[in-house]
Scaffold this active site. Structure first.
Site, PDB file in Angstrom:
ATOM      1  N   ALA A  20      83.754  39.588 -19.657  1.00 11.17           N
ATOM      2  CA  ALA A  20      84.406  38.387 -20.209  1.00 11.17           C
ATOM      3  C   ALA A  20      84.829  38.680 -21.652  1.00 11.17           C
ATOM      4  O   ALA A  20      85.976  38.417 -22.043  1.00 11.17           O
ATOM      5  CB  ALA A  20      83.460  37.195 -20.154  1.00 11.17           C
ATOM      6  N   CYS A  78      80.081  39.933 -31.090  1.00  7.87           N
ATOM      7  CA  CYS A  78      80.084  40.316 -29.680  1.00  7.87           C
ATOM      8  C   CYS A  78      81.201  41.244 -29.241  1.00  7.87           C
ATOM      9  O   CYS A  78      80.954  42.219 -28.539  1.00  7.87           O
ATOM     10  CB  CYS A  78      80.144  39.064 -28.808  1.00  7.87           C
ATOM     11  SG  CYS A  78      78.582  38.212 -28.742  1.00  7.87           S
TER      12      CYS A  78
HETATM   13  C1  UDX Z   1      83.002  35.269 -28.470  1.00  2.00           C
HETATM   14  C2  UDX Z   1      83.266  34.676 -27.076  1.00  2.00           C
HETATM   15  O1  UDX Z   1      84.377  33.768 -27.148  1.00  2.00           O
HETATM   16  C3  UDX Z   1      82.020  33.988 -26.538  1.00  2.00           C
HETATM   17  O2  UDX Z   1      82.242  33.542 -25.218  1.00  2.00           O
HETATM   18  C4  UDX Z   1      80.858  34.974 -26.569  1.00  2.00           C
HETATM   19  O3  UDX Z   1      79.663  34.347 -26.136  1.00  2.00           O
HETATM   20  C5  UDX Z   1      80.655  35.525 -27.969  1.00  2.00           C
HETATM   21  O4  UDX Z   1      81.871  36.120 -28.430  1.00  2.00           O
HETATM   22  P1  UDX Z   1      82.910  34.284 -30.915  1.00  2.00           P
HETATM   23  O5  UDX Z   1      82.746  35.695 -31.352  1.00  2.00           O
HETATM   24  O6  UDX Z   1      82.001  33.255 -31.481  1.00  2.00           O
HETATM   25  O7  UDX Z   1      82.776  34.162 -29.333  1.00  2.00           O
HETATM   26  O8  UDX Z   1      84.387  33.811 -31.299  1.00  2.00           O
HETATM   27  P2  UDX Z   1      85.806  33.705 -30.611  1.00  2.00           P
HETATM   28  O9  UDX Z   1      86.308  32.345 -30.786  1.00  2.00           O
HETATM   29  O10 UDX Z   1      85.829  34.263 -29.248  1.00  2.00           O
HETATM   30  O11 UDX Z   1      86.680  34.620 -31.578  1.00  2.00           O
HETATM   31  C6  UDX Z   1      86.420  36.006 -31.742  1.00  2.00           C
HETATM   32  C7  UDX Z   1      87.410  36.619 -32.693  1.00  2.00           C
HETATM   33  O12 UDX Z   1      88.715  36.651 -32.133  1.00  2.00           O
HETATM   34  C8  UDX Z   1      87.556  35.862 -34.023  1.00  2.00           C
HETATM   35  O13 UDX Z   1      87.627  36.804 -35.079  1.00  2.00           O
HETATM   36  C9  UDX Z   1      88.862  35.108 -33.881  1.00  2.00           C
HETATM   37  O14 UDX Z   1      89.498  34.844 -35.105  1.00  2.00           O
HETATM   38  C10 UDX Z   1      89.662  36.085 -33.034  1.00  2.00           C
HETATM   39  N1  UDX Z   1      90.735  35.446 -32.250  1.00  2.00           N
HETATM   40  C11 UDX Z   1      90.429  34.554 -31.255  1.00  2.00           C
HETATM   41  C12 UDX Z   1      92.065  35.795 -32.488  1.00  2.00           C
HETATM   42  O15 UDX Z   1      92.355  36.622 -33.370  1.00  2.00           O
HETATM   43  N2  UDX Z   1      93.038  35.226 -31.718  1.00  2.00           N
HETATM   44  C13 UDX Z   1      92.785  34.321 -30.721  1.00  2.00           C
HETATM   45  O16 UDX Z   1      93.733  33.859 -30.072  1.00  2.00           O
HETATM   46  C14 UDX Z   1      91.426  33.979 -30.487  1.00  2.00           C
END
Ligand code: UDX
Ligand code: ADP
Length: 472
Positions: free
Chosen positions: A233, A286
């Site tokens: 995922a 993660c």
């Molecule tokens: C992620 C997963 O979404 C979650 O299901 C898992 O349990 C842990 O890892 P998280 O790391 O808290 O969660 O944040 P997430 O919202 O997924 O964003 C991760 C990174 O991707 C951030 O740095 C965010 O800014 C970036 N991101 C996210 C983008 O650059 N573009 C997007 O469209 C979405």
């Protein structure tokens, strides 16, 4: 397999690890299951003290809504303690929610997860548990870690010196919460995943979630599918971000606009609109760690092409961060030595104080290497955290590097700056008074919007040069 009738009813839960995952997850379980006593334990006394702080704004994890849930349950059926052994002994279910960072040395360094904390906590459970205990892996773990936990617990199974007996069932129950929306994600999850061989233990754990999650959203799988699903995922989500960031670079080189491209492809129901926001690359605890685990696993099984495929997602992510630092230097006449640059946002995304793998770390480090003077403002990240992430204290210069200072608001940060870099999409950065800001900056002044949150006409109207991610 354990007979269901032999399993005690769930009266008491212990969670080892009071971090970003353990704290909010247990708070919601306690909230939704008032008849179950939930104790979250940690070796870190100051972290536990913060969880017990009467001032709820000082909880160690910042999550919207968490303070309200903690206020409702703490002292009733939610407890935070350092008495690890006692809590394990009294628990019917023990969640392992300890940290599992990427190894920095030895076999698998840079890719494999460091499992020393998982192993230590499994050994503690083996030593202290009484009767039958369901042990649940909550931390994100490499596939087949459950086998390690099971082996440690098996060695302790059987008669105990006090005439009792102990036995264990191991389950995998990965957490999918995203930081910033943790409470919402926990209260209304897309799915709850439970993997294991002991079908009765699975049902016992499912019965906890059934207090508030519809049964058809509780997926049951074998252990390995559950562990692999979590890695997959996160790998898929991260891959979408690297994909759109690669397209952003093409947009910048052409007349295309990445926001328009995202909207166009996201309207295809097979692709969907989420996780198509171009930016400075993904951060968080993660994504990178989980992909590197997948890479390590693939190599272990001789699947070199699979490993290289997933590794490229991480490589593109770091390339994107270096690319942004490089283009800032280029636009500022090829040098930032001694120039003041305002950095707005240091957390890896908005609505969290977490900076693990934050894109700001790599971008700021590159700019410090170039000799810049950074004025960093983030509404939730403490100065000490920034110092630790950048490896240098505020005001310090290392080997002729630049230096950084914390700023307590946007205006302080931009004062006298040649450029503003927006690295986290905090809501306040979408409504900045550009005319007022422009007056405070040295001309010609630049805005580098890595999060597509700037009001571009307003910034340009204030006489600022603007670069925005993915805009040709
Ligand atoms: C992620 C997963 O979404 C979650 O299901 C898992 O349990 C842990 O890892 P998280 O790391 O808290 O969660 O944040 P997430 O919202 O997924 O964003 C991760 C990174 O991707 C951030 O740095 C965010 O800014 C970036 N991101 C996210 C983008 O650059 N573009 C997007 O469209 C979405
Ligand atoms: P996550 O994001 O996965 O929740 P964190 O690093 O935020 O990870 O939290 C993990 C917590 O687990 C830390 O507070 C750490 O002190 C704690 N921890 C690690 N090993 C043990 C252990 N053996 N017993 C109790 N707590 C532990």
């Amino acid at each position: 397999m354990t007979e269901f009738s032999l399993l005690p009813p769930i009266r008491s839960i212990c969670c080892i690890g009071a971090g970003y995952v353990g704290g909010p997850t247990m708070a919601v379980i306690a909230d939704r299951c008032p008849e179950i006593q939930v104790t979250v334990v940690d070796l870190n006394q100051s972290r536990i003290d913060a969880w017990n702080d009467s001032d709820l704004s000082r909880l160690p994890v910042y999550e919207p809504g968490l303070d309200v849930v903690v206020a409702r349950c703490r002292g009733r059926n939610l407890h935070f303690s350092t008495q690890v052994e006692l809590a394990i002994a009294g628990a019917d279910v023990v969640f392992l929610s300890v940290n599992t960072p990427t190894k920095t040395r030895g076999v698998g360094a840079g890719q494999a997860s460091d499992l020393r904390w998982i192993e230590a906590s499994a050994r503690q459970v083996a030593a202290c548990a009484k009767g039958h205990t369901i042990v649940v892996e909550k931390s994100t773990l490499p596939v087949r870690t459950a086998a390690t936990v099971q082996a440690i617990l098996d060695a302790a199974q059987g008669e105990t010196p006090d005439g009792g007996a102990k036995s264990f069932s191991v389950l995998s129950n990965p957490e999918f919460l995203a930081e910033g929306t943790a409470i919402q994600d926990l209260e209304n999850p897309d799915r709850v995943l439970i993997g294991g061989d002991d079908l009765q233990a699975i049902e016992v754990l499912a019965s906890i979630y059934q207090q508030w999650v519809p049964n058809d959203r509780i997926l049951r799988t074998n252990l390995w599918s559950s562990e692999l699903s979590k890695l997959t995922a996160n790998a898929f989500l991260a891959q979408r971000i690297s994909s759109i960031n690669s397209i952003a670079a093409i947009c910048e080189a052409t007349e295309a606009n990445v926001q328009e491209v995202s909207r166009a492809i996201g309207s295809d129901t097979r692709i969907g609109p989420k996780f198509l926001q171009a930016g400075p690359g993904f951060g968080g605890s993660c994504f990178q760690k989980d992909i590197l685990n997948l890479v390590y696993l693939s190599r272990h099984y001789g699947l070199e092409e699979v490993a290289a495929y997933w590794e490229s997602v991480v490589q593109l992510n770091s390339w994107q961060q270096h690319r942004i630092a490089r283009l800032v230097v280029n636009r500022l006449f090829g040098t930032v030595t001694g120039k003041r640059l305002a950095i707005l946002g240091f957390a890896f995304k908005a609505d969290t104080n977490d900076t693990r793998e934050a894109p700001a770390i790599r971008i700021c480090s590159d700019l410090l290497d170039e000799g810049a003077a950074l004025a960093i403002y983030d509404p939730k990240v403490h100065k000490a955290q920034i110092a630790s992430d950048l490896g240098q204290s505020a005001g310090e210069t290392i080997n002729e590097s630049g230096s950084w200072m914390p700023a307590s608001n946007v205006f302080e940060s931009v004062s006298g700056a040649d450029a503003v870099l927006i690295l986290t999409e905090w809501a306040e950065f979408s409504a900045l008074p550009w005319a007022q800001i422009a007056v405070l900056m040295r001309k010609p002044a630049w805005v580098f919007d890595a999060r597509s949150c700037v009001d571009l006409p307003a910034a340009r109207g204030a006489g600022l040069n603007v670069w925005s991610i993915g805009q040709g």
